[in-house]
Design a protein around this motif. Structure first.
Motif, mmCIF file in Angstrom:
data_model
loop_
_atom_site.group_PDB
_atom_site.id
_atom_site.type_symbol
_atom_site.label_atom_id
_atom_site.label_comp_id
_atom_site.label_asym_id
_atom_site.label_seq_id
_atom_site.Cartn_x
_atom_site.Cartn_y
_atom_site.Cartn_z
ATOM 1 N N ILE A 16 49.363 46.794 49.761
ATOM 2 C CA ILE A 16 48.412 45.723 49.459
ATOM 3 C C ILE A 16 47.146 45.874 50.302
ATOM 4 O O ILE A 16 46.024 45.800 49.789
ATOM 5 N N MET A 17 47.307 46.112 51.601
ATOM 6 C CA MET A 17 46.149 46.219 52.489
ATOM 7 C C MET A 17 45.311 47.462 52.185
ATOM 8 O O MET A 17 44.085 47.437 52.286
ATOM 9 N N MET A 18 45.992 48.545 51.779
ATOM 10 C CA MET A 18 45.284 49.782 51.450
ATOM 11 C C MET A 18 44.371 49.572 50.245
ATOM 12 O O MET A 18 43.218 50.001 50.228
ATOM 13 N N HIS A 19 44.865 48.873 49.226
ATOM 14 C CA HIS A 19 44.061 48.630 48.024
ATOM 15 C C HIS A 19 43.053 47.508 48.228
ATOM 16 O O HIS A 19 41.993 47.507 47.605
ATOM 17 N N LEU A 20 43.406 46.574 49.085
ATOM 18 C CA LEU A 20 42.498 45.449 49.361
ATOM 19 C C LEU A 20 41.239 45.937 50.082
ATOM 20 O O LEU A 20 40.120 45.564 49.714
ATOM 21 N N GLY A 21 41.433 46.812 51.075
ATOM 22 C CA GLY A 21 40.296 47.369 51.801
ATOM 23 C C GLY A 21 39.374 46.291 52.345
ATOM 24 O O GLY A 21 39.817 45.291 52.921
ATOM 25 N N ASP A 22 38.079 46.472 52.115
ATOM 26 C CA ASP A 22 37.073 45.507 52.581
ATOM 27 C C ASP A 22 36.637 44.544 51.477
ATOM 28 O O ASP A 22 35.634 43.840 51.620
ATOM 29 N N ASN A 23 37.371 44.529 50.370
ATOM 30 C CA ASN A 23 37.011 43.644 49.252
ATOM 31 C C ASN A 23 37.085 42.177 49.682
ATOM 32 O O ASN A 23 38.034 41.778 50.370
ATOM 33 N N VAL A 24 36.106 41.416 49.275
ATOM 34 C CA VAL A 24 36.105 39.973 49.546
ATOM 35 C C VAL A 24 36.844 39.273 48.408
ATOM 36 O O VAL A 24 36.465 39.376 47.241
ATOM 37 N N ILE A 25 37.926 38.589 48.749
ATOM 38 C CA ILE A 25 38.776 37.947 47.737
ATOM 39 C C ILE A 25 38.550 36.441 47.763
ATOM 40 O O ILE A 25 38.541 35.821 48.832
ATOM 41 N N THR A 26 38.358 35.859 46.593
ATOM 42 C CA THR A 26 38.187 34.410 46.489
ATOM 43 C C THR A 26 39.303 33.827 45.626
ATOM 44 O O THR A 26 39.845 34.518 44.758
ATOM 45 N N GLU A 27 39.626 32.562 45.872
ATOM 46 C CA GLU A 27 40.680 31.925 45.076
ATOM 47 C C GLU A 27 40.214 31.783 43.628
ATOM 48 O O GLU A 27 39.163 31.185 43.363
ATOM 49 N N PRO A 28 40.963 32.339 42.674
ATOM 50 C CA PRO A 28 40.535 32.294 41.269
ATOM 51 C C PRO A 28 40.804 30.934 40.634
ATOM 52 O O PRO A 28 41.660 30.177 41.099
ATOM 53 N N ALA A 29 40.065 30.647 39.575
ATOM 54 C CA ALA A 29 40.356 29.459 38.778
ATOM 55 C C ALA A 29 41.675 29.683 38.047
ATOM 56 O O ALA A 29 42.079 30.832 37.814
ATOM 57 N N LYS A 30 42.346 28.609 37.682
ATOM 58 C CA LYS A 30 43.650 28.715 37.025
ATOM 59 C C LYS A 30 43.580 29.583 35.775
ATOM 60 O O LYS A 30 44.479 30.380 35.493
ATOM 61 N N GLU A 31 42.485 29.462 35.020
ATOM 62 C CA GLU A 31 42.363 30.225 33.766
ATOM 63 C C GLU A 31 42.133 31.715 34.020
ATOM 64 O O GLU A 31 42.318 32.533 33.104
ATOM 65 N N ASP A 32 41.753 32.094 35.242
ATOM 66 C CA ASP A 32 41.572 33.519 35.572
ATOM 67 C C ASP A 32 42.874 34.185 35.980
ATOM 68 O O ASP A 32 42.938 35.416 36.088
ATOM 69 N N LEU A 33 43.907 33.386 36.228
ATOM 70 C CA LEU A 33 45.214 33.938 36.589
ATOM 71 C C LEU A 33 45.929 34.427 35.340
ATOM 72 O O LEU A 33 45.961 33.735 34.327
ATOM 73 N N GLU A 34 46.491 35.631 35.396
ATOM 74 C CA GLU A 34 47.299 36.156 34.297
ATOM 75 C C GLU A 34 48.676 35.486 34.332
ATOM 76 O O GLU A 34 49.067 34.886 35.336
ATOM 77 N N VAL A 35 49.434 35.641 33.249
ATOM 78 C CA VAL A 35 50.755 35.017 33.174
ATOM 79 C C VAL A 35 51.658 35.495 34.304
ATOM 80 O O VAL A 35 52.425 34.713 34.872
ATOM 81 N N ILE A 36 51.553 36.793 34.690
ATOM 82 C CA ILE A 36 52.427 37.270 35.765
ATOM 83 C C ILE A 36 51.999 36.715 37.126
ATOM 84 O O ILE A 36 52.837 36.560 38.015
ATOM 85 N N ASP A 37 50.707 36.399 37.286
ATOM 86 C CA ASP A 37 50.241 35.762 38.527
ATOM 87 C C ASP A 37 50.844 34.367 38.649
ATOM 88 O O ASP A 37 51.358 33.984 39.701
ATOM 89 N N ARG A 38 50.766 33.621 37.552
ATOM 90 C CA ARG A 38 51.307 32.254 37.574
ATOM 91 C C ARG A 38 52.828 32.281 37.751
ATOM 92 O O ARG A 38 53.395 31.405 38.417
ATOM 93 N N TRP A 39 53.479 33.289 37.174
ATOM 94 C CA TRP A 39 54.937 33.414 37.324
ATOM 95 C C TRP A 39 55.337 33.619 38.783
ATOM 96 O O TRP A 39 56.215 32.918 39.291
#
Length: 206
Positions: A16-39
């Protein structure tokens, strides 16, 4: 067994940390979450509630088995594998990748907090490397059940896809089909909800 599990947690965190790198991550809106994210968020939500109840009753063995099963099977073996295509295509669909990264990080941190009473050193090391908001996992907020992460329909949909994947794998094994040989799968159902579940989840299913 504990060594193998510690290794699993460590490698999942490194991935996870290797792929995350220096990317800035923000909390997504509910509609931006895929079904597997919500699961996986919903599953993590229920595990937190169950484990807390078991620990309050001093059912420590039951509690740690639930955390173990969730982290090893649901999070590492299923979710991380299902989410990989979105991580590898983060430039093509930044919103989907952001939702995936946020979900990975959120569920990992929650899992580390639940594991901390049993595995204090490895969880503290990963926790402090992964985030900078809280000083130490020892004084961080304990995960609690929240209605915000309760997605019963999405849990049912993903469980259906998982059952189908298991069944297909069992048939392939029984017929000695090599893993490298691809198969065509036809989903036939009179139930519209079942058809929609597989139609909407065909990327993960494939």
């Amino acid at each position: 067994a504990s060594r193998n599990f510690a290794n699993k947690v460590w490698n999942a965190s490194r991935f996870i940390m290797m792929h995350l790198g220096d990317n800035v991550i923000t909390e997504p809106a509910k509609e931006d979450l895929e079904v597997i994210d919500r699961w996986i968020l919903s599953a993590a939500n229920h595990v937190a509630a169950d484990v807390t109840e078991n620990m309050e009753k001093y059912e420590l063995g039951v509690a740690v088995q639930k955390i173990y099963d969730f982290v090893w099977t649901e999070f590492c073996d299923w979710y991380i594998e299902l989410v990989k295509p979105r991580l590898f295509a983060k430039d093509e669909n930044p919103a989907s990748a952001n939702a995936a990264f946020w979900t990975l990080k959120t569920v990992l941190i929650q899992s580390l907090k639940l594991l901390h009473p049993y595995m204090p050193f490895i969880t503290e090391e990963i926790f402090c490397t992964l985030q900078s908001e809280e000083e130490s996992i020892m004084i961080s907020r304990w995960p609690e059940f929240t209605e915000k992460w309760h997605f019963a329909e999405d849990e049912a949909a993903v469980e259906m896809i998982k059952e189908a994947v298991r069944a297909i794998r069992n048939v392939r094994t029984g017929m000695n089909v090599p893993p490298s040989k691809k198969a065509k799968v036809f989903v036939v159902s009179e139930n519209e909800n079942v058809r929609n579940t597989f139609e909407n989840g065909k990327v993960f299913f494939a």
